[in-house]
Write a protein that holds these residues in place. Structure first.
Motif, PDB file in Angstrom:
ATOM      1  N   CYS A   1      60.361  65.281  52.951  1.00 19.34           N
ATOM      2  CA  CYS A   1      59.427  64.719  53.916  1.00 19.34           C
ATOM      3  C   CYS A   1      58.783  65.820  54.738  1.00 19.34           C
ATOM      4  O   CYS A   1      59.411  66.815  55.060  1.00 19.34           O
ATOM      5  N   GLY A   2      57.543  65.603  55.121  1.00 15.97           N
ATOM      6  CA  GLY A   2      56.849  66.578  55.962  1.00 15.97           C
ATOM      7  C   GLY A   2      55.387  66.645  55.599  1.00 15.97           C
ATOM      8  O   GLY A   2      55.003  66.414  54.458  1.00 15.97           O
ATOM      9  N   GLU A   3      54.542  66.924  56.594  1.00 17.99           N
ATOM     10  CA  GLU A   3      53.107  67.035  56.366  1.00 17.99           C
ATOM     11  C   GLU A   3      52.792  68.336  55.635  1.00 17.99           C
ATOM     12  O   GLU A   3      53.432  69.351  55.846  1.00 17.99           O
ATOM     13  N   ARG A   4      51.796  68.292  54.777  1.00 18.79           N
ATOM     14  CA  ARG A   4      51.392  69.511  54.102  1.00 18.79           C
ATOM     15  C   ARG A   4      50.333  70.226  54.916  1.00 18.79           C
ATOM     16  O   ARG A   4      49.705  69.658  55.802  1.00 18.79           O
ATOM     17  N   ASP A   5      50.131  71.499  54.623  1.00 14.08           N
ATOM     18  CA  ASP A   5      49.160  72.295  55.354  1.00 14.08           C
ATOM     19  C   ASP A   5      47.745  71.912  54.939  1.00 14.08           C
ATOM     20  O   ASP A   5      47.506  71.362  53.863  1.00 14.08           O
ATOM     21  N   GLY A   6      46.780  72.278  55.783  1.00 11.21           N
ATOM     22  CA  GLY A   6      45.388  72.050  55.439  1.00 11.21           C
ATOM     23  C   GLY A   6      44.967  70.620  55.719  1.00 11.21           C
ATOM     24  O   GLY A   6      45.618  69.865  56.428  1.00 11.21           O
ATOM     25  N   ASP A   7      43.832  70.250  55.148  1.00 10.55           N
ATOM     26  CA  ASP A   7      43.283  68.920  55.346  1.00 10.55           C
ATOM     27  C   ASP A   7      44.169  67.895  54.664  1.00 10.55           C
ATOM     28  O   ASP A   7      44.370  67.939  53.446  1.00 10.55           O
ATOM     29  N   ALA A   8      44.725  66.975  55.408  1.00 12.48           N
ATOM     30  CA  ALA A   8      45.703  66.031  54.863  1.00 12.48           C
ATOM     31  C   ALA A   8      45.033  65.051  53.907  1.00 12.48           C
ATOM     32  O   ALA A   8      43.833  64.782  53.978  1.00 12.48           O
TER      33      ALA A   8
ATOM     34  N   SER B   1      47.518  50.737  63.823  1.00 12.71           N
ATOM     35  CA  SER B   1      48.921  51.146  63.797  1.00 12.71           C
ATOM     36  C   SER B   1      49.340  51.581  62.402  1.00 12.71           C
ATOM     37  O   SER B   1      50.244  52.411  62.250  1.00 12.71           O
ATOM     38  N   ASP B   2      48.715  51.031  61.357  1.00 10.94           N
ATOM     39  CA  ASP B   2      48.993  51.428  59.979  1.00 10.94           C
ATOM     40  C   ASP B   2      47.712  51.312  59.172  1.00 10.94           C
ATOM     41  O   ASP B   2      46.976  50.336  59.305  1.00 10.94           O
ATOM     42  N   LEU B   3      47.461  52.306  58.329  1.00 14.46           N
ATOM     43  CA  LEU B   3      46.328  52.273  57.415  1.00 14.46           C
ATOM     44  C   LEU B   3      46.852  52.389  56.001  1.00 14.46           C
ATOM     45  O   LEU B   3      47.544  53.353  55.663  1.00 14.46           O
ATOM     46  N   TYR B   4      46.553  51.388  55.169  1.00 14.83           N
ATOM     47  CA  TYR B   4      46.987  51.340  53.775  1.00 14.83           C
ATOM     48  C   TYR B   4      45.756  51.494  52.889  1.00 14.83           C
ATOM     49  O   TYR B   4      44.694  50.931  53.171  1.00 14.83           O
ATOM     50  N   LEU B   5      45.896  52.224  51.783  1.00 13.80           N
ATOM     51  CA  LEU B   5      44.758  52.481  50.908  1.00 13.80           C
ATOM     52  C   LEU B   5      45.080  52.152  49.469  1.00 13.80           C
ATOM     53  O   LEU B   5      46.227  52.269  49.029  1.00 13.80           O
TER      54      LEU B   5
ATOM     55  N   ALA C   1      53.194  30.182  41.656  1.00 13.42           N
ATOM     56  CA  ALA C   1      53.416  31.415  40.893  1.00 13.42           C
ATOM     57  C   ALA C   1      52.392  32.473  41.295  1.00 13.42           C
ATOM     58  O   ALA C   1      51.243  32.153  41.633  1.00 13.42           O
ATOM     59  N   ILE C   2      52.795  33.728  41.228  1.00 19.07           N
ATOM     60  CA  ILE C   2      51.893  34.831  41.554  1.00 19.07           C
ATOM     61  C   ILE C   2      50.954  35.060  40.375  1.00 19.07           C
ATOM     62  O   ILE C   2      51.396  35.317  39.255  1.00 19.07           O
ATOM     63  N   ARG C   3      49.653  34.981  40.629  1.00 18.78           N
ATOM     64  CA  ARG C   3      48.659  35.186  39.570  1.00 18.78           C
ATOM     65  C   ARG C   3      48.133  36.627  39.565  1.00 18.78           C
ATOM     66  O   ARG C   3      47.798  37.159  38.506  1.00 18.78           O
ATOM     67  N   ARG C   4      48.046  37.220  40.746  1.00 21.17           N
ATOM     68  CA  ARG C   4      47.535  38.586  40.835  1.00 21.17           C
ATOM     69  C   ARG C   4      48.211  39.281  42.002  1.00 21.17           C
ATOM     70  O   ARG C   4      48.440  38.690  43.058  1.00 21.17           O
ATOM     71  N   GLU C   5      48.527  40.555  41.811  1.00 18.24           N
ATOM     72  CA  GLU C   5      49.124  41.361  42.872  1.00 18.24           C
ATOM     73  C   GLU C   5      48.363  42.673  42.982  1.00 18.24           C
ATOM     74  O   GLU C   5      48.107  43.350  41.991  1.00 18.24           O
ATOM     75  N   ARG C   6      48.004  43.017  44.199  1.00 17.53           N
ATOM     76  CA  ARG C   6      47.290  44.265  44.486  1.00 17.53           C
ATOM     77  C   ARG C   6      48.100  45.047  45.511  1.00 17.53           C
ATOM     78  O   ARG C   6      48.526  44.484  46.526  1.00 17.53           O
ATOM     79  N   ARG C   7      48.293  46.347  45.277  1.00 17.56           N
ATOM     80  CA  ARG C   7      49.152  47.154  46.135  1.00 17.56           C
ATOM     81  C   ARG C   7      48.361  48.260  46.830  1.00 17.56           C
ATOM     82  O   ARG C   7      47.542  48.943  46.216  1.00 17.56           O
ATOM     83  N   PHE C   8      48.643  48.424  48.112  1.00 21.23           N
ATOM     84  CA  PHE C   8      48.062  49.478  48.939  1.00 21.23           C
ATOM     85  C   PHE C   8      49.198  50.385  49.419  1.00 21.23           C
ATOM     86  O   PHE C   8      50.320  49.925  49.634  1.00 21.23           O
ATOM     87  N   HIS C   9      48.890  51.675  49.653  1.00 21.31           N
ATOM     88  CA  HIS C   9      49.894  52.632  50.118  1.00 21.31           C
ATOM     89  C   HIS C   9      49.529  53.139  51.506  1.00 21.31           C
ATOM     90  O   HIS C   9      48.377  53.491  51.770  1.00 21.31           O
ATOM     91  N   GLU C  10      50.529  53.201  52.397  1.00 23.99           N
ATOM     92  CA  GLU C  10      50.323  53.645  53.768  1.00 23.99           C
ATOM     93  C   GLU C  10      50.091  55.151  53.794  1.00 23.99           C
ATOM     94  O   GLU C  10      50.798  55.925  53.146  1.00 23.99           O
ATOM     95  N   VAL C  11      49.083  55.568  54.545  1.00 21.70           N
ATOM     96  CA  VAL C  11      48.630  56.957  54.500  1.00 21.70           C
ATOM     97  C   VAL C  11      49.734  57.932  54.891  1.00 21.70           C
ATOM     98  O   VAL C  11      49.981  58.932  54.208  1.00 21.70           O
ATOM     99  N   GLY C  12      50.419  57.665  55.993  1.00 25.34           N
ATOM    100  CA  GLY C  12      51.429  58.608  56.464  1.00 25.34           C
ATOM    101  C   GLY C  12      52.551  58.823  55.479  1.00 25.34           C
ATOM    102  O   GLY C  12      53.014  59.959  55.277  1.00 25.34           O
ATOM    103  N   SER C  13      53.000  57.747  54.816  1.00 26.93           N
ATOM    104  CA  SER C  13      54.113  57.913  53.878  1.00 26.93           C
ATOM    105  C   SER C  13      53.667  58.624  52.607  1.00 26.93           C
ATOM    106  O   SER C  13      54.442  59.377  52.008  1.00 26.93           O
TER     107      SER C  13
END
Length: 498
Positions: free
Chosen positions: A20-27, A95-99, A268-280
């Motif tokens: 874990c940890g932020e990388r250098d430069g433009d995130a 508070s959270d941004l998911y992409l 029943a679930i017909r479609r699932e779309r997943r987003f990822h949180e920027v910080g993680s």
């Protein structure tokens, strides 16, 4: 490090944790973060500016949590949002941004102290970096128009989803999905089509983190489950429901956070779309080759307006946008009318011209707008020089557009100098239903009549007020004096004392 995995033809690439940890430069995804910061800044100035800059012309806004409202088209959405919330958007924090590769989801809160409003907003963006679809789902604990039994079924499905994926059992996962279900995780390079293919995703628990390790998160207190009904039904058993779940998975000392959107039909679930949180993603993903998305190469949408002059009038400095010498002459003339009438100047930061530019939409039947924030106003006139000038040499200015500008400046003056008691007195004097309610026709709103009357009273040759039904001059004079404490410039009737 990022690990490439092949499980049949289902997973093409998986986000794999590192220390874990932020990388250098433009995130990673810095541009996406800036995009929404800029959108919020625009909204703090004007809802119209925000929508015109960041939304596609044919945008679909589904605000189900706002009593089922859906609008299509930029101008229609600006009109509805302005009527509902005023000229300026709520000040929010993310508070959270998911992409994902084509869109985003934000958990937002009001930034004002003591505010309790907040929620989730999901966006789809087009190839030009404009918002094509904006969905505002409603927290499950705030849903009041769906039968209790249906809510229990939907929240039960959310619990079953968590338990099945956490178990890592393909059969348990597969039972949640329809035969033709599709799961898409565009940032992880995942597309699984069919119930069996979705079930096989559960086997990834044996080789690394991912969906099997997901467990509920509270979405910063906003509620883990949201509902939406894309078909528009808000009662009984909907044909399609949509669940929004904030989740997290822990592995190798790093927490990956995600948000899933589940389209549900017949249980029943017909479609699932997943987003990822920027910080993680920044903390848990190999920085050498991060996945890219819609934000790469997208410039912040901008309006093509520019400051062409600054005018010093009645002791204040006013910027003119998209002006010409003739339009600047109109602005100076209008501001001087207040000084000549013995009134303090309207506190105006800028006056902008144009039918295609500026921070306000100019749909049909709208001539202009005044936006006031923290006691200072910005005025927009939906006209070009050719509209304002009566002849090619502009030796005379159009009476109509003189009146329009005076009307919008009058709104700025009213915002600074008229209190609620005076508003009530004017409404009573004119026999109107109220001061400012969007549900009333324009001529029946006290604030619009007041702006017309101010514009009428500060000039020696006032234009007839046809939109108000041409009221008698003495009635207008009484109203002008009530608002300003002065008689109108052109006389008409003795002044009365406020």
């Amino acid at each position: 490090m990022r690990r490439a995995l092949a499980v049949g033809a289902v997973w093409l690439l998986l986000l794999t944790p590192v220390a874990c940890g932020e990388r250098d430069g433009d995130a990673w995804a810095t541009e996406a973060v800036r995009y929404f910061e800029a959108m919020d800044e625009a909204g703090a100035r004007s809802i119209s500016e925000q929508v015109r800059r960041f939304h596609a012309e044919d945008v679909l806004l589904d605000a189900w949590r706002s009593r089922g409202f859906t609008c299509t088209g930029r101008d229609a959405c600006i009109e509805w949002l302005t009527a509902r919330a005023g000229a300026v958007a709520d000040v929010v924090t993310t508070s959270d941004l998911y992409l994902d590769a084509t869109g985003a989801a934000r958990a937002i809160r009001d930034a004002e102290p003591g505010a309790d409003a907040g929620g989730l907003v999901v966006y789809e963006l087009d190839v030009d970096g404009r918002i094509a679809v904006e969905v505002r789902p409603r927290a499950v604990d705030a849903v009041d128009s769906v039968e209790a039994a249906e809510l229990r079924r939907l929240t039960g499905l959310a619990d079953a989803y968590r338990e099945a994926w956490s178990s890592g059992d393909p059969a348990s996962v597969a039972t949640l999905y329809a035969e033709d279900a599709v799961v898409v995780d565009s940032l992880a390079g995942v597309r699984a089509a069919g119930r069996d293919a979705v079930g096989r995703l559960a086997r990834l628990a044996e080789v690394g983190p991912g969906p099997p390790m997901l467990r509920p998160d509270d979405l910063d207190g906003l509620g883990a489950v949201h509902l939406r009904f894309p078909d528009g039904s808000v009662g009984g058993e909907p044909a399609i429901a949509q669940l929004h779940l904030a989740l997290r998975g822990d592995a190798d000392g790093c927490t990956e956070r995600s948000l899933v959107v589940l389209d549900v039909r017949d249980g029943a679930i017909r479609r699932e779309r997943r987003f990822h949180e920027v910080g993680s993603v920044r903390a848990c993903t190999d920085p050498a080759d991060p996945e890219r998305g819609w934000w790469e190469g997208v410039s912040l949408p901008a309006l093509e307006d520019r400051i062409t002059a600054h005018l010093e009038v009645a002791g204040q400095r006013v910027a003119v946008r998209n002006g010409t010498p003739e339009l600047e002459r109109l602005v100076r003339w209008a501001l001087e009318r207040f000084e000549d009438a013995g009134l303090p100047p309207p506190p105006v930061r800028s006056v902008s011209f144009g039918t295609d530019v500026g921070a306000v939409a100019c749909p049909q039947e709208r001539d202009g707008c005044c936006v006031t924030v923290d006691g200072t106003s910005e005025v927009y006139v939906c006209a070009e020089q050719d509209d304002v000038c009566v002849d090619s040499r502009c030796t005379e200015l159009s009476p109509r557009w003189r009146q329009v500008l005076l009307h919008e400046l009058a709104h700025a003056w009213l915002a600074a100098h008229v209190d609620q008691a005076t508003e009530r007195d004017l409404v009573a004097l004119l026999g109107l239903p109220g001061w400012d309610w969007a549900g009333e026709p324009w001529p029946s709103r006290g604030i619009e009549q007041a702006a017309e009357i101010i514009a009428w009273g500060v000039v020696e040759d006032p234009a007839p007020l046809y939109r108000l039904g041409s009221p008698p001059c003495d009635r207008l004079a009484r109203a002008f004096t009530l608002l300003t404490g002065r008689a109108p410039v052109h006389g008409c009737a003795p002044a009365i004392t406020r």
